[in-house]
Design an enzyme around this catalytic site. Structure first.
Site, PDB file in Angstrom:
ATOM      1  CG  HIS A  82      -1.730   1.307   1.463  1.00  0.00           C
ATOM      2  ND1 HIS A  82      -2.588   1.918   0.555  1.00  0.00           N
ATOM      3  CD2 HIS A  82      -1.599   2.155   2.336  1.00  0.00           C
ATOM      4  CE1 HIS A  82      -2.997   2.930   0.806  1.00  0.00           C
ATOM      5  NE2 HIS A  82      -2.306   3.356   2.096  1.00  0.00           N
ATOM      6  CG  HIS A 106       1.071   6.812   4.206  1.00  0.00           C
ATOM      7  ND1 HIS A 106       1.375   6.131   3.212  1.00  0.00           N
ATOM      8  CD2 HIS A 106      -0.212   6.586   4.543  1.00  0.00           C
ATOM      9  CE1 HIS A 106       0.551   5.273   2.874  1.00  0.00           C
ATOM     10  NE2 HIS A 106      -0.502   5.713   3.501  1.00  0.00           N
ATOM     11  CD  GLU A 110      -3.682   5.669  10.677  1.00  0.00           C
ATOM     12  OE1 GLU A 110      -4.872   5.215  10.428  1.00  0.00           O
ATOM     13  OE2 GLU A 110      -3.225   6.736  10.287  1.00  0.00           O
ATOM     14  CG  ASP A 111      -1.712   1.510  10.552  1.00  0.00           C
ATOM     15  OD1 ASP A 111      -2.775   1.739  11.441  1.00  0.00           O
ATOM     16  OD2 ASP A 111      -2.032   1.688   9.338  1.00  0.00           O
ATOM     17  CG  ASP A 171      -4.031   6.993   2.413  1.00  0.00           C
ATOM     18  OD1 ASP A 171      -3.734   5.721   2.325  1.00  0.00           O
ATOM     19  OD2 ASP A 171      -4.949   7.098   3.065  1.00  0.00           O
TER      20      ASP A 171
END
Length: 577
Positions: A82, A106, A110-111, A171
């Site tokens: 991704h 990016h 967050e993940d 995105d």
């Protein structure tokens, strides 16, 4: 974390990192794997990349791949596919190495356990700002407000660096490309949100290469039957396009050459969602002239575009009143072109778009083209641009809006096209198509809006509820004693106007509640022979308010009126002061 730098970094299972040299064999194998994965990205911008750019991109990919290792997409593909795809989209638009590095990283903050502080230390402040800008807020902390506050965060970050929005759009585009792996109900919801919020951002930034594909992908997932019907109608219409457009484009080429112009003439199919918006269920009978447009790209300047317009009208009969000049008056998203409608040799109405070679990249890539030309991607590179005034307006009202109001206002503010409306001095104010004179007043400033009482539209007296049209000249009439009323919320169409009206009404309501509480206190203190006015003048009221935990006396009076503060307690304090 420099796993491809001279001192290799190896991630621990907890996401931290410790310096450790990999064995030469392992290091060489790792580098080969990274380069193989990055080969398409590097090839996309190969002439522009320096050796340092290549090393930085390899390093960023290495970090991202290690951090996302073990995570899978809904398709079953490794998650790293991704961010790599997002970077590929941005590389295709010619964006700089810093943006591509941020795209690769990016989702790490967050993940994965990789922190923003680690990222800043490893890749620098510029990359950290971009990654932080597109990172969603914590769902547990923000709850139902997460989506609205995340979008607010993106808008604020974009005010400092517009690349934040560009990365977010890329995105979203890749997520739409792979949305088929999600369950149907999630597809429809995600597609609708994209059409309402992200696609309008692409439109506002003029990035039509992203907008068109996002439009069509979201359309396919939100309404697959209508999408299939539109695609079939387009295929039938374009099958007969050569018969309609062939003779017309040949005439245009001859006429342009006869006028001494060098130009490229092509036929451009419209994208499916635009056709669906125009025709809906009537798309079954779509004609070739409705499915495509003629694009003329002139080798020359603006003046040559006007000469080309004359050549087009000399070759094909123009339809009266159907010329649109977006060169003299560009659209809100920097788009410049001349649009005209003509009658083809077979009697078909044809749309013709005329642009210079310099205008064409901006028409396709919008702000990205300006960022590339400016050599910097910060908002300062395009600050003061009239065509980005919508972003300034958005920043002006967003901080005062509640979460739910912010999303609703954002949808309204971004929806549809904008029209130019003029002040008597010739200044341009861009407003949505449904705007009223009241919206125009607030676009000039909150004070003008709050004290407006009417308008002169093209020299004629009109109420604030009058709906405006493109090109109108509007003068706002004000009165120092004028003020908003609740009815204005039914008149205002734009989010800035509604937010300012709601804020004023809330302030007025708070004043009324405070006055009500003060009157109760005056009456109660009068029985104790205590003068509240004197207590206020000597600062005793403020001291009591602060002692009770209120920053201002008005807040204390409002609490008294609402019943959250006891009258007896307050009277006792004043009587003993």
């Amino acid at each position: 974390m420099t796993s491809l730098n001279p001192q290799e970094a190896k991630l621990t299972p907890h996401g931290g990192h410790r310096r450790r040299l990999l064995a030469p064999k392992d290091r060489a194998g790792r580098r080969a794997a990274v380069r193989a994965a990055l080969a398409p990205l590097l090839q996309a911008r190969r002439p522009a990349f320096t050796d340092e750019d290549v090393r930085l991109l390899e390093w960023a990919y290495d970090v991202a791949e290690r951090m996302h290792r073990g995570q899978l997409r809904k398709s079953g593909a490794p998650y790293i596919t991704h961010p790599l795809a997002v970077a590929m989209i941005l590389a295709g638009m010619g964006l700089d190495t810093t943006t591509l590095v941020a795209a690769l990283l990016h989702d790490t903050v967050e993940d994965t356990p990789y922190t923003l502080g680690e990222l800043r230390a490893d890749f620098g402040e510029e990359v950290a700002v971009l990654v932080d800008g597109v990172t969603k807020l914590d769902g547990e902390r923000w709850g139902d407000r997460r989506e609205a506050e995340t979008f607010r965060k993106i808008v604020l970050a974009a005010a400092a660096d517009l690349r934040v929005l560009v990365i977010k759009l890329a995105d979203r585009l890749h997520n739409l490309r792979t949305l088929g792996f999600q369950p149907p109900h999630k597809r429809a919801r995600y597609a609708t949100a994209s059409l309402e919020l992200l696609v309008p951002f692409a439109e506002r930034l003029g990035i039509h290469v992203l907008k068109r594909e996002m439009d069509d992908l979201a359309f396919a997932h939100r309404d697959p039957d209508a999408h299939a019907a539109t695609a079939a109608a387009m295929a039938r219409a374009l099958a007969g396009a050569e018969q309609v457009f062939g003779p017309a484009t040949e005439r245009l080429r001859r006429s342009l050459a006869g006028h001494g112009l060098s130009a490229r003439v092509s036929v451009r199919p419209r994208h499916l969602y635009a056709v669906h918006q125009d025709f809906g269920e009537r798309v079954v009978g779509l004609r070739p002239c409705e499915a495509a447009r003629v694009l003329v790209v002139v080798d020359g300047d603006e003046q040559d575009c006007y000469i080309a317009l004359g050549a087009v009208h000399a070759a094909l009969r123009p339809c009266p009143g159907r010329v649109r000049d977006y060169i003299a008056l560009p659209k809100f998203n920097m788009y410049q072109a001349l649009h005209t409608r003509v009658i083809g040799p077979e009697g078909d109405p044809l749309e013709v778009i005329i642009q210079s070679r310099a205008m064409h990249p901006v028409a396709e890539y919008g702000i990205v083209a300006h960022i590339r030309d400016a050599g910097t991607a910060t908002a300062d590179a395009v600050s003061g641009r009239r065509d980005l005034v919508w972003l300034s307006r958005l920043l002006a009202w967003q901080s005062d809006a509640l979460s739910a109001d912010f999303l609703d206002g954002l949808r309204t503010d971004l929806a549809g096209d904008s029209m130019p409306v003029f002040t008597p001095r010739g200044e341009i104010v861009l407003l949505p198509a449904s705007a009223t004179a009241l919206d125009f007043a607030y676009a000039l400033g909150s004070e003008t809006g709050n004290h407006s009482i009417g308008a002169l539209i093209n020299g004629r007296l009109a109420p604030l509820s009058a709906e405006l049209r493109s090109g109108y000249v509007v003068e706002i009439l004000t009165d120092p004693e004028g003020c908003p009323s609740a009815d204005w919320l039914q008149i205002a169409a734009t989010a800035p106007a509604r937010v300012h009206i709601q804020r004023w009404l809330a302030h007025r309501q708070a004043e009324e509640v405070s006055a009500q509480g003060r009157r109760r206190l005056v009456q109660a203190l009068a029985d104790r022979q205590v003068d509240l006015l004197a207590a206020e003048a000597h600062g005793e009221s403020l001291a009591i308010a602060r002692d009770l935990g209120y920053a201002e006396v008005d807040q204390m009076y409002a609490a008294l009126a609402s019943g959250s503060l006891s009258l007896e307690e307050l009277v006792t304090r004043f009587a003993g002061a």
